[in-house]
Write a protein that holds these residues in place. Sequence first.
Motif, PDB file in Angstrom:
ATOM      1  N   LEU A   4       0.973  -1.103   0.146  1.00 18.25           N
ATOM      2  CA  LEU A   4       0.107  -0.131  -0.025  1.00 18.25           C
ATOM      3  C   LEU A   4       0.999   1.204  -0.049  1.00 18.25           C
ATOM      4  N   ASN A   5       0.341   2.396  -0.590  1.00 21.20           N
ATOM      5  CA  ASN A   5       1.059   3.714  -0.685  1.00 21.20           C
ATOM      6  C   ASN A   5       0.158   4.668   0.358  1.00 21.20           C
ATOM      7  N   ASP A   8      -3.456   4.808  -0.805  1.00 22.56           N
ATOM      8  CA  ASP A   8      -4.520   3.918  -0.453  1.00 22.56           C
ATOM      9  C   ASP A   8      -4.933   3.978   1.238  1.00 22.56           C
ATOM     10  N   ILE A   9      -4.372   4.726   1.808  1.00 28.52           N
ATOM     11  CA  ILE A   9      -4.434   4.889   3.589  1.00 28.52           C
ATOM     12  C   ILE A   9      -5.070   6.050   3.827  1.00 28.52           C
ATOM     13  N   ILE A  33      -8.556   1.609   4.682  1.00 31.86           N
ATOM     14  CA  ILE A  33      -7.970   1.517   3.288  1.00 31.86           C
ATOM     15  C   ILE A  33      -8.941   2.017   2.379  1.00 31.86           C
ATOM     16  N   SER A  34      -8.596   3.044   1.328  1.00 33.33           N
ATOM     17  CA  SER A  34      -9.673   3.524   0.552  1.00 33.33           C
ATOM     18  C   SER A  34     -10.006   2.204  -0.468  1.00 33.33           C
ATOM     19  N   ASN A  35     -11.286   2.509  -0.936  1.00 33.52           N
ATOM     20  CA  ASN A  35     -11.783   1.498  -1.730  1.00 33.52           C
ATOM     21  C   ASN A  35     -11.670  -0.083  -1.331  1.00 33.52           C
ATOM     22  N   ARG A  36     -11.501  -0.347  -0.337  1.00 30.56           N
ATOM     23  CA  ARG A  36     -11.674  -1.728   0.135  1.00 30.56           C
ATOM     24  C   ARG A  36     -12.520  -1.708   1.512  1.00 30.56           C
ATOM     25  N   THR A  39     -11.962  -4.899   3.912  1.00 31.57           N
ATOM     26  CA  THR A  39     -10.503  -5.397   4.188  1.00 31.57           C
ATOM     27  C   THR A  39     -10.414  -5.313   5.784  1.00 31.57           C
TER      28      THR A  39
END
Length: 246
Positions: A4-5, A8-9, A33-36, A39
């Motif tokens: 992840l970068n 993403d966070i 986490i973006s778009n998850r 998760t």
Amino acid sequence: MRMLNKADIRHIYQPMWNLDGWKVFGYEALMRISNRANTEIENVFIEARMKGQLFELDTIAIESAIRHFPLHILEEGLLFINFFPSTLMDERFLTFVMNLIDQYSIRSENIVFELNETIEEEHIWNLPEFKERMATLRDMGFKVALDDIGKGAATIQKIVEFSPDYIKLDRYFSENLSTSKEKQEMITLLIEYAKQKMGLILEGIETDVDLAYAKMIHVPVVQGYLLGRPQRMDEPSGLSMKALSF
């Protein structure tokens, strides 16, 4: 899963309330986490550990917690940020922290680092160098908290040996607090021990009656959905350190 970068966070923040005066005491940063949406954060860190990328992920998360928080609203309040003992032990960590101070003009006294306990890192707590690293972090003005007190088997020993600035009692103690004399007595003992030594925070407050009992036995600070759900700090309702009336 790829590493992840920063993009993403993101982080959301849950308030903690001082029961003496009903004022926000601080916020805990919680990673997402973006778009998850589904998760499990714990699994992300497990995979990072397996790939030898735990330090990289942990420091990205710490930087994100600070970057997404409006530090100017803290005043005398605190921002609690989770991290792993192995991250503190990494030779790159203190330089990373100093860079954060410069980049975001952080007042170190407003930041509390919460140490995560895991089986994989239990041995680190016994290293003399670990206590030295913790002392160095505190010498820089940062505070340290032990999380999930009452959940780990060796936690009481760690309270005595490391004398953290804050201890956070696991939500186990909050559940049905109003009907459990044993929990009330145990919390009272911990409060008495913590006086003049460290702050105490009770997590997981979700009902009015449990909140009332927490106040009755003089719990100083509480956290839980009843008093505020985790939220982004760019939402208007999240930008307050003011008192609350009940």
